[in-house]
Design a protein around this motif. Structure first.
Motif, short mmCIF file in Angstrom:
data_model
loop_
_atom_site.label_atom_id
_atom_site.label_comp_id
_atom_site.label_asym_id
_atom_site.label_seq_id
_atom_site.Cartn_x
_atom_site.Cartn_y
_atom_site.Cartn_z
N LEU A 107 41.55 38.79 32.65
CA LEU A 107 40.50 37.80 32.48
C LEU A 107 40.89 36.47 33.11
CD1 LEU A 107 37.75 37.14 31.32
CD2 LEU A 107 38.84 36.61 29.15
N GLN A 108 42.16 36.09 32.98
CA GLN A 108 42.66 34.85 33.59
C GLN A 108 42.52 34.93 35.11
OE1 GLN A 108 46.84 34.27 32.93
NE2 GLN A 108 46.95 32.53 34.31
N GLU A 139 38.80 34.55 36.02
CA GLU A 139 38.35 33.17 35.88
C GLU A 139 38.90 32.29 37.00
OE1 GLU A 139 36.01 31.88 33.95
OE2 GLU A 139 35.67 33.91 33.21
N SER A 140 40.13 32.52 37.41
CA SER A 140 40.71 31.76 38.52
C SER A 140 39.94 32.01 39.81
CB SER A 140 42.18 32.13 38.72
OG SER A 140 42.94 31.71 37.63
N ARG A 163 36.82 33.15 40.00
CA ARG A 163 35.47 32.65 39.79
C ARG A 163 35.39 31.15 40.06
NH1 ARG A 163 32.99 30.65 35.24
NH2 ARG A 163 30.76 30.97 35.15
N SER A 164 36.40 30.42 39.65
CA SER A 164 36.39 28.97 39.82
C SER A 164 36.45 28.58 41.31
CB SER A 164 37.54 28.31 39.06
OG SER A 164 38.79 28.60 39.66
#
Length: 59
Positions: free
Chosen positions: A47-48, A51-52, A54-55
């Motif tokens: 998940l991390q 998210e990285s 995605r950002s």
């Protein structure tokens, strides 16, 4: 390793905690073809990573 009649499969293996990120990074290469279900720390690491990435695309 278990292979199902529909072509899908499952793999269960024990790895040392200190090797977890290495194997998660290896699994990451399979994209949405793989789902990590345990341990929770491995799923959190995935998940991390999501998210990285995605950002990078959000502005």
């Amino acid at each position: 390793m278990q292979q199902n009649e529909d072509g899908s499969g499952a793999l269960s293996m024990k790895i040392a905690k200190e090797d977890m990120n290495f194997y998660v990074d290896l699994i990451w290469q399979f994209g949405d073809e793989v789902k990590v279900v345990a341990p929770a720390e491995a799923a959190a690491y995935i998940l991390q990573k999501i998210e990285s990435m995605r950002s990078l695309y959000l502005r």
